[in-house]
Design a protein around this motif. Structure first.
Motif, PDB file in Angstrom:
ATOM      1  N   SER A 176       5.994   3.511   5.431  1.00 27.49           N
ATOM      2  CA  SER A 176       6.296   2.125   5.038  1.00 27.49           C
ATOM      3  C   SER A 176       5.869   1.192   6.160  1.00 27.49           C
ATOM      4  CB  SER A 176       7.792   1.978   4.767  1.00 27.49           C
ATOM      5  OG  SER A 176       8.539   2.363   5.897  1.00 27.49           O
ATOM      6  N   ASN A 177       4.566   0.899   6.219  1.00 25.53           N
ATOM      7  CA  ASN A 177       4.087   0.135   7.364  1.00 25.53           C
ATOM      8  C   ASN A 177       4.003  -1.381   7.184  1.00 25.53           C
ATOM      9  OD1 ASN A 177       1.855   0.242   5.674  1.00 25.53           O
ATOM     10  ND2 ASN A 177       0.856   1.854   6.865  1.00 25.53           N
ATOM     11  N   PRO A 178       3.877  -1.970   6.002  1.00 20.94           N
ATOM     12  CA  PRO A 178       3.802  -3.429   5.937  1.00 20.94           C
ATOM     13  C   PRO A 178       5.131  -4.085   6.311  1.00 20.94           C
ATOM     14  CG  PRO A 178       2.992  -2.412   3.908  1.00 20.94           C
ATOM     15  CD  PRO A 178       3.710  -1.368   4.676  1.00 20.94           C
ATOM     16  N   HIS A 179       5.048  -5.342   6.737  1.00 15.43           N
ATOM     17  CA  HIS A 179       6.260  -6.099   7.029  1.00 15.43           C
ATOM     18  C   HIS A 179       7.085  -6.274   5.747  1.00 15.43           C
ATOM     19  CE1 HIS A 179       5.119  -7.197  11.146  1.00 15.43           C
ATOM     20  NE2 HIS A 179       3.883  -7.322  10.694  1.00 15.43           N
ATOM     21  N   ASN A 180       8.400  -6.229   5.885  1.00 13.27           N
ATOM     22  CA  ASN A 180       9.331  -6.429   4.761  1.00 13.27           C
ATOM     23  C   ASN A 180       9.028  -5.480   3.601  1.00 13.27           C
ATOM     24  OD1 ASN A 180      10.624  -8.602   6.105  1.00 13.27           O
ATOM     25  ND2 ASN A 180       8.953  -9.964   5.452  1.00 13.27           N
ATOM     26  N   PHE A 181       8.617  -4.273   3.943  1.00 11.48           N
ATOM     27  CA  PHE A 181       8.201  -3.318   2.919  1.00 11.48           C
ATOM     28  C   PHE A 181       9.316  -3.050   1.912  1.00 11.48           C
ATOM     29  CE2 PHE A 181       8.013   1.064   1.394  1.00 11.48           C
ATOM     30  CZ  PHE A 181       6.748   1.111   0.841  1.00 11.48           C
ATOM     31  N   TRP A 182      10.492  -2.666   2.395  1.00 12.84           N
ATOM     32  CA  TRP A 182      11.561  -2.270   1.487  1.00 12.84           C
ATOM     33  C   TRP A 182      12.096  -3.452   0.686  1.00 12.84           C
ATOM     34  CZ3 TRP A 182      11.622   2.524   0.353  1.00 12.84           C
ATOM     35  CH2 TRP A 182      11.244   3.479   1.292  1.00 12.84           C
ATOM     36  N   ARG A 183      12.126  -4.625   1.301  1.00 18.79           N
ATOM     37  CA  ARG A 183      12.582  -5.811   0.574  1.00 18.79           C
ATOM     38  C   ARG A 183      11.641  -6.119  -0.588  1.00 18.79           C
ATOM     39  NH1 ARG A 183      13.327 -10.933   4.244  1.00 18.79           N
ATOM     40  NH2 ARG A 183      14.644  -9.384   5.279  1.00 18.79           N
ATOM     41  N   THR A 184      10.356  -5.956  -0.355  1.00 18.38           N
ATOM     42  CA  THR A 184       9.383  -6.189  -1.430  1.00 18.38           C
ATOM     43  C   THR A 184       9.511  -5.136  -2.525  1.00 18.38           C
ATOM     44  OG1 THR A 184       7.842  -7.172   0.174  1.00 18.38           O
ATOM     45  CG2 THR A 184       6.929  -6.458  -1.937  1.00 18.38           C
ATOM     46  N   MET A 185       9.619  -3.871  -2.138  1.00 20.08           N
ATOM     47  CA  MET A 185       9.685  -2.793  -3.124  1.00 20.08           C
ATOM     48  C   MET A 185      10.932  -2.905  -3.997  1.00 20.08           C
ATOM     49  SD  MET A 185       6.877  -1.239  -2.607  1.00 20.08           S
ATOM     50  CE  MET A 185       7.099   0.170  -3.670  1.00 20.08           C
ATOM     51  N   SER A 186      12.000  -3.468  -3.463  1.00 20.48           N
ATOM     52  CA  SER A 186      13.246  -3.573  -4.233  1.00 20.48           C
ATOM     53  C   SER A 186      13.131  -4.548  -5.403  1.00 20.48           C
ATOM     54  CB  SER A 186      14.394  -3.991  -3.315  1.00 20.48           C
ATOM     55  OG  SER A 186      14.188  -5.305  -2.813  1.00 20.48           O
ATOM     56  N   GLN A 187      12.050  -5.337  -5.449  1.00 23.55           N
ATOM     57  CA  GLN A 187      11.862  -6.297  -6.541  1.00 23.55           C
ATOM     58  C   GLN A 187      11.192  -5.665  -7.776  1.00 23.55           C
ATOM     59  OE1 GLN A 187      10.063 -10.020  -5.155  1.00 23.55           O
ATOM     60  NE2 GLN A 187      10.688  -9.512  -3.075  1.00 23.55           N
ATOM     61  N   ALA A 188      10.747  -4.426  -7.665  1.00 21.15           N
ATOM     62  CA  ALA A 188      10.099  -3.767  -8.808  1.00 21.15           C
ATOM     63  C   ALA A 188      11.142  -3.326  -9.828  1.00 21.15           C
ATOM     64  CB  ALA A 188       9.299  -2.562  -8.321  1.00 21.15           C
ATOM     65  N   ASN A 189      10.774  -3.392 -11.101  1.00 19.83           N
ATOM     66  CA  ASN A 189      11.616  -2.844 -12.174  1.00 19.83           C
ATOM     67  C   ASN A 189      11.198  -1.393 -12.384  1.00 19.83           C
ATOM     68  OD1 ASN A 189      12.789  -5.442 -12.700  1.00 19.83           O
ATOM     69  ND2 ASN A 189      10.915  -5.985 -13.814  1.00 19.83           N
ATOM     70  N   VAL A 190      12.047  -0.481 -11.982  1.00 23.64           N
ATOM     71  CA  VAL A 190      11.699   0.939 -11.997  1.00 23.64           C
ATOM     72  C   VAL A 190      12.219   1.590 -13.275  1.00 23.64           C
ATOM     73  CG1 VAL A 190      11.875   3.134 -10.772  1.00 23.64           C
ATOM     74  CG2 VAL A 190      11.793   0.991  -9.482  1.00 23.64           C
ATOM     75  N   HIS A 191      11.343   2.350 -13.940  1.00 18.57           N
ATOM     76  CA  HIS A 191      11.712   3.048 -15.181  1.00 18.57           C
ATOM     77  C   HIS A 191      11.429   4.530 -14.988  1.00 18.57           C
ATOM     78  CE1 HIS A 191      11.771  -0.901 -17.220  1.00 18.57           C
ATOM     79  NE2 HIS A 191      10.689  -1.155 -16.487  1.00 18.57           N
ATOM     80  N   ARG A 192      12.487   5.336 -15.047  1.00 17.81           N
ATOM     81  CA  ARG A 192      12.338   6.789 -14.938  1.00 17.81           C
ATOM     82  C   ARG A 192      12.241   7.367 -16.335  1.00 17.81           C
ATOM     83  NH1 ARG A 192      12.898   9.083 -10.309  1.00 17.81           N
ATOM     84  NH2 ARG A 192      11.298  10.310 -11.337  1.00 17.81           N
ATOM     85  N   SER A 193      11.031   7.427 -16.848  1.00 22.50           N
ATOM     86  CA  SER A 193      10.822   7.882 -18.222  1.00 22.50           C
ATOM     87  C   SER A 193       9.355   8.234 -18.404  1.00 22.50           C
ATOM     88  CB  SER A 193      11.234   6.786 -19.208  1.00 22.50           C
ATOM     89  OG  SER A 193      10.995   7.176 -20.543  1.00 22.50           O
TER      90      SER A 193
END
Length: 584
Positions: free
Chosen positions: A329-346
């Motif tokens: 996870s090298n970009p700045h604010n990586f986890w904050r950005t990723m948390s905005q995705a709508n994740v579907h486990r299907s």
């Protein structure tokens, strides 16, 4: 291209092809050599057309360079990981400044030239009427430009990310464009425009899917991320700045000899460390504790519990079992950005009109569908007869599998994982480089480079290039064909057990790169223990500078052997490098 006859043709101008050219020309400076590259830019995964906004290296400075030319630092680095364009510039400078017989490597690269056929031409038959490499052979290479090129030796250096795999959807009424992540990088400037697309769907749990999600969210797009609900398709993400014990970076602990010993690896001789860590109760407890401690540190940094979508991203497979889906996870604010995705486990039920319907009946609006669905490890340009000759039967692998389990009992108890369907036959090559059947014919005219899944590819590329050059020049005596076949069977059985679904599809060794490089160096007679002192060798991380001077060492070894009357390099430890052969 003015000439149609070359001593050597290299297919691919990425890191593996570039260093292969450099190494061969260092040893044969007047050889006629050309590199054929499909892309309009050199660099392979680091070509201009595959670099997207915000793309960074997954290896830090010191590990993403060739040993003879250190990469210059850049103020744009993030925890020593550098922007992708900086890697491309490094490679472009490298090929421009290495000059042999008045021509740089850059002068020898032919861009926008796709190889469409490679066929072996045999010389006159021998006295018994057999046509083999002993009677002289050549390779005939055809390109999409209508060229026919004849060469004495050929190196296939296209790597494992050359042919994107896109699943087929039987939906003629589906209107949004379907792109592989490779194309999304090339089209990023257009796709990221405010009025171009709004609803982006990314399919897959690989590192390239993580990059695509991050890129489109950063551009203000609405991103739905579909990841299969099967066990092995969870994304595995590590953190560049978090590692247990006293190491400041995660890459550093994974680059130590100690961690190499803690991984059940077939590339290492069966020394006391291997027996202790993998065949004793105390050793296995120690191994499990170290891997669990590292995983806890990385999971803690991600804070998967911050939201429901983030909890869906939590890897299900332990880090020990993961392979090429591990990212940094090298970009700045990586986890904050990723948390905005709508994740579907299907899984996907169907696609229609401008929407994607999931198996759980959820319907998602779609303006753009991005497929992060891996790559095809195939070589479609080979003639069928030659492709068959380069293969190897699987008859030995049942016994090999039993041997692996007796050596590394932990591998008999993997976690639940999804077996992805394998739609190609296995490609069997010794050391990941040469075909045993070609050796049977006494032909040393073809090598395969970069056909491995690993994170630290630059030092693997450099070591492979020396091994391959020695083989092509007839300076490397291989074991018998039977021994090579047993070694390949053992390696294939190991990788399927060690790396599960990914290991079934390709040669991968994410946690075993140091052991693989050491094995190749032992084959060459080069000292593979590059640190001074036992403690440093065990605990000090390896970087590319530790391999500086390898080629000169091999040259000196050859010079000494020639003075002693030897004409070939003998595998001094060929049997010990694959400890299960005796058991087989």
């Amino acid at each position: 291209m003015t000439s149609t006859h070359f001593d050597v043709i290299i297919v691919g101008a990425g890191p593996f092809g570039i260093i292969a050219a450099k190494t061969y020309l260092e040893l044969n400076p007047i050889a006629s050599l050309a590199l054929l590259e499909t892309d309009t830019s050199l660099g392979g995964a680091w070509s201009k057309s595959r670099i997207y906004p915000g793309m960074y290296s997954q290896s830090p400075l010191g590990m993403i360079e060739f040993s003879d030319v250190p990469m210059k630092p850049t103020p744009q680095h993030y925890k020593n990981c550098v922007p992708a364009h900086h890697v491309h510039e490094y490679l472009a400078s490298y090929v421009a400044t290495h000059i042999y017989d008045g021509k740089s490597i850059r002068d020898r690269i032919h861009l926008d030239t796709r190889v469409v056929s490679v066929q072996k031409w045999y010389g006159p038959p021998d006295g018994a009427g057999n046509r083999s490499g002993r009677g002289g052979s050549a390779w005939v290479v055809g390109t999409d430009r209508g060229q026919t090129i004849i060469c004495s030796k050929i190196m296939i250096a296209g790597g494992i990310t050359s042919r994107p795999y896109i699943p087929f959807f039987n939906a003629p009424d589906f209107t949004p464009p379907i792109l592989h992540t490779e194309d999304s990088a090339r089209l990023a400037p257009t796709l990221m425009e405010p009025g171009c697309v709004r609803n982006v769907i990314v399919i897959g749990g690989s590192k390239s899917a993580i990059d695509a999600v991050h890129m489109f969210i950063s551009a203000g797009k609405q991103v739905d991320w579909i990841i299969s609900d099967k066990g092995s398709d969870h994304p595995g993400m590590c953190v560049a700045g978090r590692a247990p014990v006293y190491f400041k970076r995660s890459h550093r602990i994974l680059s130590t000899r100690l961690m190499s010993k803690l991984s059940p690896c077939i590339f290492q001789p069966p020394d006391g460390w291997m027996r202790f860590f993998h065949q004793t109760r105390v050793g296995r407890w120690t191994t499990n504790t170290v891997w669990s401690t590292m995983q806890s540190a990385w999971l803690k940094a991600a804070r998967y519990g911050r939201s429901g979508d983030m909890s869906s991203l939590r890897p299900q497979l332990p880090m020990f079992w993961r392979s090429d889906d591990i990212g940094v996870s090298n970009p700045h604010n990586f986890w904050r950005t990723m948390s905005q995705a709508n994740v579907h486990r299907s899984s996907i039920d169907r696609v229609e009109n401008s929407s994607v319907v999931l198996a759980n009946t959820t319907t998602l609006p779609c303006d753009l569908l991005i497929m992060s669905t891996s790559w095809e490890v195939t070589f479609p340009f080979f003639a069928p007869a030659d492709a068959s000759t380069l293969g190897l039967p699987q008859i030995l692998e049942a016994a090999a599998d039993r041997t692996i389990l007796s050596m590394f009992p932990k591998l008999a108890r993997p976690p639940n994982f999804d077996r992805h369907p394998v739609n190609t036959t296995q490609f069997y090559i010794y050391r990941g480089i040469v075909s045993p059947r070609e050796s049977r014919e006494g032909d040393n005219s073809i090598v395969f480079l970069g056909q491995v899944g690993a994170a630290q590819s630059f030092h693997i590329a450099e070591t492979q290039s020396i091994w391959a050059a020695a083989y092509l020049m007839g300076k490397l005596r291989l074991p018998s064909v039977e021994e090579m076949e047993m070694d390949i069977a053992l390696t294939n059985a190991w990788r399927r057990r060690r790396y599960l679904s990914v290991g079934e599809r390709k040669l991968t060794f994410m946690h075993d790169e140091l052991a693989y490089v050491s094995m190749l160096l032992r084959d060459l007679g080069i000292n593979h223990k590059r640190k001074y002192g036992r403690l440093k060798e065990l605990f000090q991380p390896y970087s590319n500078k530790d391999y500086r001077g390898m080629l000169e060492e091999w040259r000196m070894i050859q010079k000494e052997r020639e003075q002693d009357g030897e004409t070939e390099t003998v595998y001094e430890e060929s049997r010990t490098s694959s400890p299960g052969i005796a058991a087989l």
